[in-house]
Design a protein around this motif. Sequence first.
Motif, PDB file in Angstrom:
ATOM      1  N   ASP A 121       0.834  -1.209   0.000  1.00 32.97           N
ATOM      2  CA  ASP A 121       0.000   0.000   0.000  1.00 32.97           C
ATOM      3  C   ASP A 121       0.869   1.261   0.000  1.00 32.97           C
ATOM      4  N   ALA A 122       1.938   1.234   0.793  1.00 33.19           N
ATOM      5  CA  ALA A 122       2.846   2.384   0.867  1.00 33.19           C
ATOM      6  C   ALA A 122       3.549   2.610  -0.470  1.00 33.19           C
ATOM      7  N   LEU A 123       3.950   1.524  -1.122  1.00 37.52           N
ATOM      8  CA  LEU A 123       4.600   1.650  -2.424  1.00 37.52           C
ATOM      9  C   LEU A 123       3.636   2.212  -3.464  1.00 37.52           C
ATOM     10  N   GLU A 124       2.371   1.837  -3.361  1.00 36.99           N
ATOM     11  CA  GLU A 124       1.363   2.368  -4.276  1.00 36.99           C
ATOM     12  C   GLU A 124       1.180   3.868  -4.044  1.00 36.99           C
ATOM     13  N   PHE A 130       4.622  10.112  -7.151  1.00 35.73           N
ATOM     14  CA  PHE A 130       5.565  10.331  -8.243  1.00 35.73           C
ATOM     15  C   PHE A 130       4.842  10.812  -9.493  1.00 35.73           C
ATOM     16  N   VAL A 131       3.739  10.152  -9.819  1.00 33.90           N
ATOM     17  CA  VAL A 131       2.963  10.541 -11.001  1.00 33.90           C
ATOM     18  C   VAL A 131       2.463  11.976 -10.857  1.00 33.90           C
ATOM     19  N   ARG A 138       5.568  18.807 -15.498  1.00 31.49           N
ATOM     20  CA  ARG A 138       5.296  19.037 -16.919  1.00 31.49           C
ATOM     21  C   ARG A 138       4.401  20.253 -17.123  1.00 31.49           C
ATOM     22  N   ILE A 139       3.408  20.406 -16.243  1.00 30.93           N
ATOM     23  CA  ILE A 139       2.518  21.567 -16.330  1.00 30.93           C
ATOM     24  C   ILE A 139       3.323  22.850 -16.145  1.00 30.93           C
ATOM     25  N   ARG A 140       4.222  22.846 -15.160  1.00 31.30           N
ATOM     26  CA  ARG A 140       5.045  24.025 -14.907  1.00 31.30           C
ATOM     27  C   ARG A 140       5.942  24.347 -16.096  1.00 31.30           C
TER      28      ARG A 140
END
Length: 212
Positions: A121-124, A130-131, A138-140
């Motif tokens: 769960d923590a890795l998820e 990260f995403v 990318r927006i910036r």
Amino acid sequence: MTSKNDAQTVFVIDDDTDVRDSLQWLLESVGLKVQTYENALAFFEGFDTGSSGCIVMDVRMPGLSGINAQKKLSEYNIDLPVIMISAHGNVDMAVTALTQGAVTFIEKPFDDQVLIDHVHDALEKDRARFVQRLSQSRIRERYDSLTRRERQVLELIVKGLSNQEAADELGINRKTVEGHRANMTAKMKVDSFAELVQVAIALGLVKGVAKP
């Protein structure tokens, strides 16, 4: 076959050698990459900035305790989900750890599968973070590619001003605003007003919009 967890590491921090070895064996047995440390300072010194994964840390350790180490994570630019473990847990300690951002607090001895589930769960959560960070980056970058005038048009449009109202505000004609708006929309890679608003919110330009 490559596991989706290959790029992530479970950082185990515990002053008990037997516990470290046991956790490493358990987590590696389900295909996870593990690095162990005998104390938080060793972890801070050995941590590779930019690494992803999660932290499994004992609350009570000589020197820098798990609770205090948790407070220092931001000082080292470490933004990983934390799972706190303890053989001497109490309510106050658990509340403190969770209030400081730990994803869970587990008392020893614990069921192996329970820990494994919490680690997954923590890795998820780490993947989701990260995403999100990548998306914001990318927006910036796209926003930074806009000209000063295009940024002005963006800020006025997402606040609800019409093209004519934006033109009046900036002291230019409506056709010029329309041109800036077309260029700005293309650079920001959005297809609708709704997407434009979401981008503006992500950038912190507006908190809400009065009208479409």
